[in-house]
Scaffold this active site. Structure first.
Site, short mmCIF file in Angstrom:
data_model
loop_
_atom_site.label_atom_id
_atom_site.label_comp_id
_atom_site.label_asym_id
_atom_site.label_seq_id
_atom_site.Cartn_x
_atom_site.Cartn_y
_atom_site.Cartn_z
N ARG A 23 48.37 28.13 -7.63
CA ARG A 23 49.63 28.56 -7.00
C ARG A 23 49.99 27.51 -5.97
O ARG A 23 49.23 27.29 -5.02
CB ARG A 23 49.47 29.94 -6.35
CG ARG A 23 50.65 30.34 -5.50
CD ARG A 23 50.63 31.79 -5.12
NE ARG A 23 50.94 32.63 -6.26
CZ ARG A 23 51.29 33.91 -6.18
NH1 ARG A 23 51.35 34.51 -5.01
NH2 ARG A 23 51.58 34.61 -7.27
N HIS A 34 57.01 31.05 -12.75
CA HIS A 34 55.91 32.00 -12.59
C HIS A 34 55.58 32.53 -14.01
O HIS A 34 55.84 33.69 -14.31
CB HIS A 34 56.33 33.12 -11.64
CG HIS A 34 55.20 33.92 -11.08
ND1 HIS A 34 53.87 33.67 -11.40
CD2 HIS A 34 55.18 34.99 -10.23
CE1 HIS A 34 53.11 34.55 -10.75
NE2 HIS A 34 53.87 35.34 -10.04
N GLN A 56 53.53 35.79 -14.69
CA GLN A 56 54.33 36.99 -14.40
C GLN A 56 55.24 37.32 -15.59
O GLN A 56 55.33 38.47 -16.02
CB GLN A 56 55.18 36.74 -13.14
CG GLN A 56 56.06 37.92 -12.76
CD GLN A 56 55.25 39.11 -12.29
OE1 GLN A 56 54.40 38.97 -11.43
NE2 GLN A 56 55.50 40.28 -12.84
N ASP A 104 64.11 40.40 -7.66
CA ASP A 104 63.00 39.82 -6.90
C ASP A 104 63.51 39.62 -5.47
O ASP A 104 64.72 39.76 -5.21
CB ASP A 104 62.58 38.48 -7.56
CG ASP A 104 61.36 37.85 -6.89
OD1 ASP A 104 60.64 38.53 -6.14
OD2 ASP A 104 61.14 36.63 -7.12
N CYS A 146 58.70 41.93 -9.75
CA CYS A 146 57.36 41.34 -9.83
C CYS A 146 56.46 41.79 -8.68
O CYS A 146 55.24 41.69 -8.78
CB CYS A 146 57.47 39.82 -9.84
SG CYS A 146 58.36 39.17 -8.42
#
Ligand code: CP
Ligand code: NVA
Length: 299
Positions: free
Chosen positions: A100, A127, A130, A215, A255
């Site tokens: 990450r 991502h 995800q 998000d 998420c």
């Protein structure tokens, strides 16, 4: 053995296979037991995490591999040493590396020199893990050709979702305030696979949608822009009214972590249409599928 830096690194067939494997592992977790015995998986975090860190660690353990958490406070990516040296060193210890990072280019640098598969666990650009978990959730709740609406910031999560949904055979409408649109390059890539429409009206975006996704307005690292973004995103809150403009069977996705009262109301996040905790659970099954695929245990 392949790296996974973007959803676009997969073919649609590989994406389908990963979702299928994740669903199989969810139904029968013992199918993966011991499959990666003796492997060591590094998990590097330059930004905070709850779901990703824990689900990836647990995924490795459930497959018989050994996870090693690497915190940037110790490693010092770009400060204590450059990404290239870090990649060369970690490649000599580990069998695979999840990262990450703040800058997607650091992932590319590490992946180019490490000699082991590298997985994007969130960057400023994408991502992908995800999005895989999101497809598992969409497959469970909606099916194969979903009509998806993303309302909010055209960010990393939006990018991976656009690619995943279109490669999966669905279509997506993205509503952002002007200036917060997804990157045109990612939009162009997703349009090679399916329909992507961009606009600035949340109500237009959710019309007929089977999935309403949002998000945070300020991602990790954008905290200093939070006030300015709150003003820019006024009118982009996913509330019950907006959900009522979607398909009557529409599910709400996020998420996580979520900011109740900002991008989504508590009523929607905690309401009967919300599948956010299924998404969070599916991160575990999806990452197990990614690991098995990377090591060639499934093809
Ligand atoms: N959704 C997600 O990636 O959560 P974390 O930031 O907690 O890992
Ligand atoms: N867009 C968010 C996602 C967090 C999982 C961020 O990058 O902070």
């Amino acid at each position: 053995m392949s790296s996974l830096l973007s959803v676009g690194d997969l073919t649609p067939a590989e994406l389908r296979r990963l979702v299928e494997v994740a669903r199989d592992l969810k139904r029968a977790p013992q199918l993966g037991a011991g499959k990666l015995a003796g492997k060591t998986i590094g998990l590097f975090f330059e930004k905070p995490s709850l779901r990703t860190w824990v689900s990836c660690d647990v995924a490795a353990v459930q497959l018989g591999a050994h996870p090693v958490a690497i915190r940037n406070e110790e490693a010092g990516l770009g400060t204590r040493e450059p990404a290239e040296d870090m990649g060369k060193v970690l490649g000599r210890y580990l069998d695979a590396l999840g990262m990450r990072v703040r800058r997607h280019t650091d992932l590319e640098t590490v992946a180019a020199v490490a000699g082991i598969p590298v997985v994007n666990l969130l960057s400023d650009r994408e991502h992908p893990c995800q999005a895989l978990a999101d497809l598992v959730t969409i497959a469970e709740r909606v099916g194969n050709t979903p009509r998806v609406a993303f309302v909010g910031d055209g960010n990393n999560v939006c990018h991976s979702l656009m690619l995943a949904v279109t490669m999966w055979g669905g279509s997506i409408r993205v509503a952002t305030p002007p200036g917060y649109e997804p990157h045109s390059e990612v939009v162009a890539s997703a349009r090679r696979w399916g329909e992507v429409e961009l606009g600035d009206d949340p109500r237009w975006a959710v019309e007929g949608a089977q999935v309403v996704y949002t998000d945070v307005w300020a991602s990790m690292g954008q905290e200093s822009e939070a006030d300015q973004r709150r003003r820019a995103f006024e009118g982009f809150v996913v509330d019950s009214d907006l959900m009522d403009s979607a398909d009557s069977s529409a599910v709400f996705m996020h998420c996580l972590p979520a900011h109740r009262g900002e991008e989504v109301t508590a009523e929607v996040l905690e309401g009967p249409r919300s599948v956010v905790f299924d998404q969070a659970e599916n991160r575990l099954h999806a990452f197990k599928a990614v690991l098995l695929w990377m090591f060639g245990v499934v093809d």
